[in-house]
Motif scaffolding. Structure first.
Motif, PDB file in Angstrom:
ATOM      1  N   TYR A 145      -3.187  -4.359  51.921  1.00  0.00           N
ATOM      2  CA  TYR A 145      -2.370  -5.554  51.695  1.00  0.00           C
ATOM      3  C   TYR A 145      -1.292  -5.273  50.649  1.00  0.00           C
ATOM      4  CZ  TYR A 145      -0.925 -10.204  50.315  1.00  0.00           C
ATOM      5  OH  TYR A 145      -0.162 -11.303  50.025  1.00  0.00           O
ATOM      6  N   THR A 146      -1.663  -4.620  49.574  1.00  0.00           N
ATOM      7  CA  THR A 146      -0.706  -4.326  48.512  1.00  0.00           C
ATOM      8  C   THR A 146       0.385  -3.385  49.009  1.00  0.00           C
ATOM      9  OG1 THR A 146      -2.491  -4.573  46.894  1.00  0.00           O
ATOM     10  CG2 THR A 146      -0.477  -3.496  46.144  1.00  0.00           C
ATOM     11  N   ALA A 147      -0.009  -2.360  49.760  1.00  0.00           N
ATOM     12  CA  ALA A 147       0.975  -1.439  50.332  1.00  0.00           C
ATOM     13  C   ALA A 147       1.931  -2.187  51.254  1.00  0.00           C
ATOM     14  CB  ALA A 147       0.266  -0.324  51.092  1.00  0.00           C
ATOM     15  N   ASN A 148       1.405  -3.114  52.044  1.00  0.00           N
ATOM     16  CA  ASN A 148       2.258  -3.891  52.929  1.00  0.00           C
ATOM     17  C   ASN A 148       3.215  -4.786  52.148  1.00  0.00           C
ATOM     18  OD1 ASN A 148       1.175  -2.807  55.272  1.00  0.00           O
ATOM     19  ND2 ASN A 148      -0.334  -4.436  55.538  1.00  0.00           N
ATOM     20  N   GLU A 149       2.754  -5.326  51.019  1.00  0.00           N
ATOM     21  CA  GLU A 149       3.626  -6.115  50.160  1.00  0.00           C
ATOM     22  C   GLU A 149       4.806  -5.270  49.659  1.00  0.00           C
ATOM     23  OE1 GLU A 149       3.351  -9.517  50.264  1.00  0.00           O
ATOM     24  OE2 GLU A 149       2.935  -9.757  48.125  1.00  0.00           O
ATOM     25  N   VAL A 150       4.504  -4.048  49.238  1.00  0.00           N
ATOM     26  CA  VAL A 150       5.557  -3.156  48.752  1.00  0.00           C
ATOM     27  C   VAL A 150       6.548  -2.852  49.876  1.00  0.00           C
ATOM     28  CG1 VAL A 150       6.055  -0.842  47.874  1.00  0.00           C
ATOM     29  CG2 VAL A 150       4.118  -2.144  46.948  1.00  0.00           C
ATOM     30  N   MET A 151       6.033  -2.493  51.027  1.00  0.00           N
ATOM     31  CA  MET A 151       6.903  -2.122  52.141  1.00  0.00           C
ATOM     32  C   MET A 151       7.724  -3.310  52.637  1.00  0.00           C
ATOM     33  SD  MET A 151       4.105   0.293  54.058  1.00  0.00           S
ATOM     34  CE  MET A 151       5.120   0.643  55.484  1.00  0.00           C
ATOM     35  N   ASP A 152       7.188  -4.510  52.448  1.00  0.00           N
ATOM     36  CA  ASP A 152       7.887  -5.711  52.894  1.00  0.00           C
ATOM     37  C   ASP A 152       9.086  -6.060  52.011  1.00  0.00           C
ATOM     38  OD1 ASP A 152       7.885  -8.032  54.756  1.00  0.00           O
ATOM     39  OD2 ASP A 152       7.544  -9.179  52.915  1.00  0.00           O
ATOM     40  N   GLY A 153       9.023  -5.648  50.729  1.00  0.00           N
ATOM     41  CA  GLY A 153      10.064  -6.128  49.823  1.00  0.00           C
ATOM     42  C   GLY A 153      10.826  -5.115  49.013  1.00  0.00           C
ATOM     43  N   VAL A 154      10.329  -3.889  48.893  1.00  0.00           N
ATOM     44  CA  VAL A 154      10.936  -2.969  47.931  1.00  0.00           C
ATOM     45  C   VAL A 154      12.361  -2.587  48.291  1.00  0.00           C
ATOM     46  CG1 VAL A 154      10.051  -0.849  49.018  1.00  0.00           C
ATOM     47  CG2 VAL A 154      10.535  -0.899  46.554  1.00  0.00           C
ATOM     48  N   MET A 155      12.690  -2.475  49.555  1.00  0.00           N
ATOM     49  CA  MET A 155      14.029  -2.034  49.938  1.00  0.00           C
ATOM     50  C   MET A 155      15.096  -3.068  49.581  1.00  0.00           C
ATOM     51  SD  MET A 155      13.357   0.949  50.863  1.00  0.00           S
ATOM     52  CE  MET A 155      15.052   1.405  51.238  1.00  0.00           C
ATOM     53  N   ASN A 156      14.703  -4.319  49.375  1.00  0.00           N
ATOM     54  CA  ASN A 156      15.648  -5.370  48.991  1.00  0.00           C
ATOM     55  C   ASN A 156      15.531  -5.740  47.518  1.00  0.00           C
ATOM     56  OD1 ASN A 156      16.729  -5.723  51.639  1.00  0.00           O
ATOM     57  ND2 ASN A 156      14.897  -6.899  52.207  1.00  0.00           N
ATOM     58  N   SER A 157      14.811  -4.953  46.752  1.00  0.00           N
ATOM     59  CA  SER A 157      14.628  -5.242  45.332  1.00  0.00           C
ATOM     60  C   SER A 157      15.871  -4.875  44.532  1.00  0.00           C
ATOM     61  CB  SER A 157      13.406  -4.498  44.795  1.00  0.00           C
ATOM     62  OG  SER A 157      13.580  -3.092  44.903  1.00  0.00           O
ATOM     63  N   GLU A 158      15.929  -5.326  43.292  1.00  0.00           N
ATOM     64  CA  GLU A 158      17.091  -5.133  42.440  1.00  0.00           C
ATOM     65  C   GLU A 158      16.828  -4.076  41.373  1.00  0.00           C
ATOM     66  OE1 GLU A 158      18.276  -8.880  40.788  1.00  0.00           O
ATOM     67  OE2 GLU A 158      18.087  -9.943  42.701  1.00  0.00           O
ATOM     68  N   ARG A 159      17.950  -3.507  40.859  1.00  0.00           N
ATOM     69  CA  ARG A 159      17.926  -2.580  39.713  1.00  0.00           C
ATOM     70  C   ARG A 159      17.147  -1.297  40.008  1.00  0.00           C
ATOM     71  NH1 ARG A 159      16.831  -6.651  34.540  1.00  0.00           N
ATOM     72  NH2 ARG A 159      18.583  -8.058  34.931  1.00  0.00           N
ATOM     73  N   GLY A 160      17.259  -0.821  41.217  1.00  0.00           N
ATOM     74  CA  GLY A 160      16.642   0.454  41.561  1.00  0.00           C
ATOM     75  C   GLY A 160      17.551   1.227  42.481  1.00  0.00           C
ATOM     76  N   THR A 161      17.530   2.543  42.372  1.00  0.00           N
ATOM     77  CA  THR A 161      18.344   3.364  43.261  1.00  0.00           C
ATOM     78  C   THR A 161      17.749   3.371  44.662  1.00  0.00           C
ATOM     79  OG1 THR A 161      17.109   5.400  42.809  1.00  0.00           O
ATOM     80  CG2 THR A 161      18.929   4.849  41.307  1.00  0.00           C
ATOM     81  N   ASP A 162      18.566   3.685  45.634  1.00  0.00           N
ATOM     82  CA  ASP A 162      18.070   3.764  47.001  1.00  0.00           C
ATOM     83  C   ASP A 162      17.007   4.841  47.146  1.00  0.00           C
ATOM     84  OD1 ASP A 162      19.729   1.709  47.780  1.00  0.00           O
ATOM     85  OD2 ASP A 162      21.279   3.030  48.621  1.00  0.00           O
ATOM     86  N   ASP A 163      17.193   5.957  46.423  1.00  0.00           N
ATOM     87  CA  ASP A 163      16.208   7.037  46.496  1.00  0.00           C
ATOM     88  C   ASP A 163      14.853   6.575  45.966  1.00  0.00           C
ATOM     89  OD1 ASP A 163      17.947   8.801  47.642  1.00  0.00           O
ATOM     90  OD2 ASP A 163      18.407   9.900  45.793  1.00  0.00           O
ATOM     91  N   LEU A 164      14.868   5.833  44.864  1.00  0.00           N
ATOM     92  CA  LEU A 164      13.607   5.352  44.300  1.00  0.00           C
ATOM     93  C   LEU A 164      12.949   4.353  45.244  1.00  0.00           C
ATOM     94  CD1 LEU A 164      11.508   5.171  42.082  1.00  0.00           C
ATOM     95  CD2 LEU A 164      12.959   3.495  40.904  1.00  0.00           C
ATOM     96  N   LYS A 165      13.742   3.478  45.846  1.00  0.00           N
ATOM     97  CA  LYS A 165      13.180   2.503  46.780  1.00  0.00           C
ATOM     98  C   LYS A 165      12.518   3.204  47.964  1.00  0.00           C
ATOM     99  CE  LYS A 165      16.605  -1.028  45.598  1.00  0.00           C
ATOM    100  NZ  LYS A 165      17.763  -1.820  46.076  1.00  0.00           N
TER     101      LYS A 165
END
Length: 452
Positions: free
Chosen positions: A104-124
């Motif tokens: 569930y936690t992994a799915n939460e990350v995958m659901d939102g991390v690419m649209n998160s703020e203040r992070g590089t694309d590589d880190l996302k």
């Protein structure tokens, strides 16, 4: 709707309580910044969990002490004696719940991390990939415990486990086939590989080495020995150091913490006081002998444990200063032994025995070490299997070896043990090698089919 950083929803998911919905709560913080997802994946209390019950089920443990037998809780007694059901209608399965909580936690990350703020694309992309690896590892554990061993002839119809790929709480929990689960594991790992570094900053984080090691373990279970060896080689090309136990023969003061252990590729642990004093099987102790440093260092008389018991118990995790953390994640030694097994199965006894000798040389003092001779490929395969038992006792990995090796008539074993004066027998390929699913979850979600 914004997702909130809390884990109640994950537990509700794993127990099947569909009447609950996801809501924003007063005083909680929503996912917003890339650093939020980094912190979520670094929450080792959630993300580092492996499996635990196989520690009781495997033939490397043998609870002969009457006091330990009397104090064993019903769930662990049921796992130890391979009962048809382990839990009452209201008891939860810790392994099932914790592993699905990781998912569930992994799915939460995958659901939102690419649209998160203040992070590089590589880190996302890296965090997305790390989540994929955590999810793949948890599904490997789940399908290994709660489904039949992979068989190419029946995998497409054998029930696996529910496959959840989003944090949506309102999805079907019908069990996917064993083949579907394995395909999802492989797909996640291969998709994650390009965004990961060769080695992690900490061995609790996924890396390319972890991807390759888990692919090797997965393909080994599928009896795809060519791919298992391919990915074992890839993993060893990145990380190949093993602990030289000779360095600790006279003092264990410098024995490394788990997070600094150069053998550990991807740390996954059992974290429970119920596993601090696992009594070891007498046949295993005889097989180890008294000269093997895995015996002198990792086996201690029961008097050293609290509560004390007669016999001998598993001690290795105590050197890592972690009273309740047994590592059964991915290690260099496991990958070496995967490569050795694949070589033996490919009639390459020289390579198989060479790898065993490289490992064993660091498991004995020079005066006590004798190289294994190169015999036939069949003999080499048996030597590899025995070495796996010596290298991984006390971790639960032996149970999973027993299960998969039932596919080889020459390597299958019949296990007998006596508990409170009652003898129990586990035959090769017995349905008891497939753990039952907790009745609690099936009562709440009838679409989950129980194992026979």
């Amino acid at each position: 709707m914004k997702r909130v950083i809390y884990f109640i929803a994950a537990m509700l998911l794993t127990t099947g309580c569909r009447k609950y919905v996801e809501i924003d709560q007063i005083g909680t913080r929503t996912f917003k910044y890339t650093s939020d997802y980094r912190a979520l994946l670094d929450n080792n209390a959630i993300m580092e969990v492996g499996f635990s019950l196989p520690i009781y089920s495997g033939d490397d443990t043998r609870f002969l002490d009457a006091t330990k037998q009397a104090s064993m809780t019903d769930i662990y007694y049921n796992a130890y004696t391979w009962q048809p059901q382990y839990w009452s209608d209201i008891q939860g399965d810790v392994d099932w719940e914790r592993l699905y909580k990781v998912i569930y936690t992994a799915n939460e990350v995958m659901d939102g991390v690419m649209n998160s703020e203040r992070g590089t694309d590589d880190l996302k992309r890296q965090l997305y990939a790390e989540a994929q690896v955590h999810r793949a590892y948890s599904y490997w554990c789940l399908v290994s415990l709660y489904a039949k061993q992979y068989d190419a002839a029946t995998a497409s119809t054998d029930p696996g486990v529910p496959v959840l790929l989003t944090p949506n709480l309102f999805v079907s929990l019908k069990r996917a086939s064993v083949a579907t689960v394995y395909n999802q594991i492989i797909s996640d790992l291969k998709a994650a590989e390009p965004a990961l570094s060769d080695l992690p900053d900490y061995n609790t984080r996924p890396s390319k080495a972890a991807v390759y090691a888990l692919l090797a373990r997965t393909y080994l279970g599928m009896r795809d020995f060519s791919n298992a060896q391919l990915y074992a080689d890839k993993a060893l090309a990145i990380q190949s150091n093993i602990l030289d136990l000779r360095q600790f023969a006279t003092s264990t003061a410098s024995f490394p913490y788990r997070i600094n252990d150069k053998e550990v590729i991807f740390s996954k642990i059992v974290n429970s006081y119920l596993f601090t004093g696992i009594q070891l099987d007498t046949a295993l102790l005889s097989q180890l002998g008294t000269k093997d440093l895995r015996y002198t260092l990792f086996v201690k008389p029961g008097a050293n444990f609290s509560p004390a018991f007669t016999g001998y118990g598993y001690w290795r995790y105590r050197y890592s200063r972690e009273m309740q953390a047994i590592n059964n994640g991915l290690t260099v030694t496991e990958v070496m032994l995967i490569k050795a097994e694949c070589a033996a199965r490919d009639n390459n006894a020289n390579t198989a025995i060479g790898l065993l000798n490289t490992l064993r040389e660091k498991r004995f003092l020079a005066a006590d070490y004798t190289t294994l001779p190169v015999g036939t490929a069949a003999e080499a395969l048996k030597s590899v299997v025995e070495e796996r038992k010596l290298e991984f006792f006390g971790t639960g990995l032996r149970w999973l070896d027993q299960k998969r090796l039932n596919k080889d008539a020459a390597l299958a074993v019949t296990v007998k043990r006596t508990f409170k004066d009652v003898e129990y027998t586990l035959e090769p390929n017995s349905p008891r090698y497939v753990y039952p699913i907790g009745t609690k979850y099936i009562l709440l979600n009838p679409e989950i089919e129980q194992n026979p």
